[in-house]
Design a protein around this motif. Structure first.
Motif, PDB file in Angstrom:
ATOM      1  N   ARG A 273      62.429  23.141  52.277  1.00 25.80           N
ATOM      2  CA  ARG A 273      62.346  21.739  51.882  1.00 25.80           C
ATOM      3  C   ARG A 273      61.172  21.057  52.578  1.00 25.80           C
ATOM      4  N   VAL A 274      60.367  20.327  51.828  1.00 23.32           N
ATOM      5  CA  VAL A 274      59.256  19.557  52.400  1.00 23.32           C
ATOM      6  C   VAL A 274      59.365  18.119  51.915  1.00 23.32           C
ATOM      7  N   GLU A 275      58.855  17.189  52.713  1.00 20.18           N
ATOM      8  CA  GLU A 275      58.965  15.764  52.391  1.00 20.18           C
ATOM      9  C   GLU A 275      57.713  15.201  51.733  1.00 20.18           C
ATOM     10  N   SER A 276      56.560  15.813  51.975  1.00 19.70           N
ATOM     11  CA  SER A 276      55.322  15.299  51.385  1.00 19.70           C
ATOM     12  C   SER A 276      54.350  16.444  51.140  1.00 19.70           C
ATOM     13  N   PRO A 277      53.467  16.306  50.138  1.00 20.17           N
ATOM     14  CA  PRO A 277      52.505  17.372  49.826  1.00 20.17           C
ATOM     15  C   PRO A 277      51.615  17.747  50.997  1.00 20.17           C
ATOM     16  N   GLY A 278      51.327  16.778  51.871  1.00 25.20           N
ATOM     17  CA  GLY A 278      50.446  17.053  53.004  1.00 25.20           C
ATOM     18  C   GLY A 278      51.000  18.044  54.001  1.00 25.20           C
ATOM     19  N   GLU A 279      52.297  18.323  53.941  1.00 24.76           N
ATOM     20  CA  GLU A 279      52.894  19.319  54.835  1.00 24.76           C
ATOM     21  C   GLU A 279      52.480  20.732  54.440  1.00 24.76           C
TER      22      GLU A 279
ATOM     23  N   LEU B 172      45.848  14.940  46.139  1.00 20.88           N
ATOM     24  CA  LEU B 172      47.223  14.878  46.610  1.00 20.88           C
ATOM     25  C   LEU B 172      47.868  13.605  46.075  1.00 20.88           C
ATOM     26  N   GLU B 173      49.017  13.778  45.429  1.00 24.14           N
ATOM     27  CA  GLU B 173      49.746  12.651  44.868  1.00 24.14           C
ATOM     28  C   GLU B 173      51.013  12.411  45.695  1.00 24.14           C
ATOM     29  N   PRO B 174      51.707  11.270  45.506  1.00 29.98           N
ATOM     30  CA  PRO B 174      52.916  10.989  46.300  1.00 29.98           C
ATOM     31  C   PRO B 174      53.987  12.075  46.187  1.00 29.98           C
ATOM     32  N   ARG B 175      54.184  12.641  44.977  1.00 31.13           N
ATOM     33  CA  ARG B 175      55.235  13.638  44.793  1.00 31.13           C
ATOM     34  C   ARG B 175      54.711  14.945  44.236  1.00 31.13           C
ATOM     35  N   GLY B 176      53.442  15.227  44.462  1.00 29.76           N
ATOM     36  CA  GLY B 176      52.875  16.467  43.963  1.00 29.76           C
ATOM     37  C   GLY B 176      51.385  16.530  44.235  1.00 29.76           C
ATOM     38  N   ALA B 177      50.676  17.391  43.508  1.00 23.09           N
ATOM     39  CA  ALA B 177      49.229  17.523  43.696  1.00 23.09           C
ATOM     40  C   ALA B 177      48.591  18.030  42.417  1.00 23.09           C
ATOM     41  N   LEU B 178      47.344  17.628  42.188  1.00 20.97           N
ATOM     42  CA  LEU B 178      46.559  18.126  41.069  1.00 20.97           C
ATOM     43  C   LEU B 178      45.708  19.288  41.553  1.00 20.97           C
ATOM     44  N   ILE B 179      45.691  20.358  40.774  1.00 21.85           N
ATOM     45  CA  ILE B 179      45.025  21.591  41.194  1.00 21.85           C
ATOM     46  C   ILE B 179      44.024  22.017  40.122  1.00 21.85           C
ATOM     47  N   ASP B 180      42.815  22.309  40.529  1.00 18.67           N
ATOM     48  CA  ASP B 180      41.779  22.815  39.624  1.00 18.67           C
ATOM     49  C   ASP B 180      41.866  24.334  39.573  1.00 18.67           C
TER      50      ASP B 180
END
Length: 348
Positions: free
Chosen positions: A68-74, A42-50
């Motif tokens: 609308r979401v504010e962070s990837p963790g949502e 999980l990155e600040p403005r996105g995520a890396l996916i395998d």
């Protein structure tokens, strides 16, 4: 004891060979594919996916949800496995861009098409209004209610956060148009409690050259000029004023079109009474309606009225009831739906 040096065995397998082998067994990914992937980081403005590619794919924050979401963790959790839509081809670093939002859009459009096919009534809160009408969300999609299809005495601005029953007018994924009607939903609900031949009391809410619109319990019915009296009438203004309270009889209910057709002509105890003595018409309304219903039964028509009532002008009625709908749909809807809406990626 003889000390012998053992030479390493030459396997003939270089780093270039290994890379070529990886390329040989690498999966081919194309934009538009839906693939399974596992959240790698999980990155600040996105995520890396395998997803099984040589390089981890990337999903930006704005592509993580239809909302609308504010962070990837949502939306995502580390090591979570789920479906992703391949949004773009590899960039110069060999990295693919993914989307969850595209999958949600596709499934949302499929769902609203199904709801439209079922002629379902849905409920949704108004989250904004503009010059053309009101905006709602259906299955996460932005929908538009033209002002002509909002049946309420409240100013549009006061509808924000209010939940409304709605029927579908247009579902067009290619043009990104989802158009709904509050009026049709109310008319259908009201129609379930109304009957042809029933006398109701209403209020004149609008007068046009072709007839008067009567509010009956929150929905509008048309009293066509040809159904006001047996006497000739030049204009409905000669008989009614806005806000007049009137008694009318229901002569037709068209649930598919959301139309209620009314008559005072069928309530006249004598021809022309609606023009000469409307109070007499209102006093005799129930008696005349009972006779009307007897004629229906005798004719064996049930709810049909064609042989008993004078047929309404089919060319006038659509324009009367749907008067400003085409302009609302063709002019107001695109700007209304797109107004203050964040850009949507191509193809959504």
């Amino acid at each position: 004891m003889i000390n012998q040096k053992t030479k390493p065995k030459d396997v003939g397998f270089t780093h270039e060979d290994f890379a070529a082998l990886l390329d040989k067994y690498d999966y081919h990914f194309s934009p538009g594919d839906v693939v399974a992937g596992t959240v790698f980081s999980l990155e600040p403005r996105g995520a890396l996916i395998d997803i099984g590619a040589k390089t981890a794919a990337y999903i930006p924050l704005q592509e993580m949800s239809i909302n609308r979401v504010e962070s990837p963790g949502e939306v995502l959790q580390s090591d979570e496995t789920r479906e992703f839509f391949i949004l773009t081809d590899e960039n110069e670093d060999g990295q693919l861009t993914l989307s969850i939002r595209r999958i949600e859009y596709m499934r949302a459009w499929e769902r609203v098409r199904q709801l439209q096919a079922e002629d379902a009534t849905v409920r949704s809160q108004v989250f904004a209004t503009n010059r053309g009408g009101a905006l709602v969300r259906i299955e996460g999609l932005r929908g538009f209610i033209p002002g002509s299809h909002i049946s309420t005495r409240k100013p549009k601005e006061e509808l924000v956060a209010e939940e409304l029953p709605l029927k579908f007018l247009e579902v067009d994924e290619d043009r990104n148009r989802l158009v709904l009607s509050h009026r049709r939903a109310l008319v259908e609900r009201k129609m379930n409690r109304l009957e042809v031949g029933e006398v109701v009391t209403g209020t004149v809410r609008g007068i046009k050259p072709y007839g008067a619109f009567i509010d009956i319990g929150g929905v509008s019915g048309l009293l066509h000029i040809s159904e006001i009296s047996h006497d000739h009438i030049d204009t409905p203004h000669s008989v009614f004023n806005v806000n007049d309270e009137v008694k009318v009889m229901i002569i037709d209910l068209d649930a598919d079109r959301g139309r209620i057709s009314l008559s005072t002509k069928q309530l006249e105890p004598e021809p022309g009474a609606m023009v000469k003595n409307p109070q007499l018409v209102y006093e005799k309304a129930e008696e005349m309606a009972a006779k009307f219903r007897e004629k229906l039964l005798a004719a064996g028509q049930g709810t049909a009225t064609a042989e008993v009532a004078v047929e309404l002008d089919e060319e006038d009625i659509p324009s009367a009831i749907e008067e400003d709908i085409p302009s609302a749909i063709e002019e107001d809807i695109p700007s209304a739906i797109e107004e203050d809406v964040e850009p949507v990626a191509d193809g959504v």
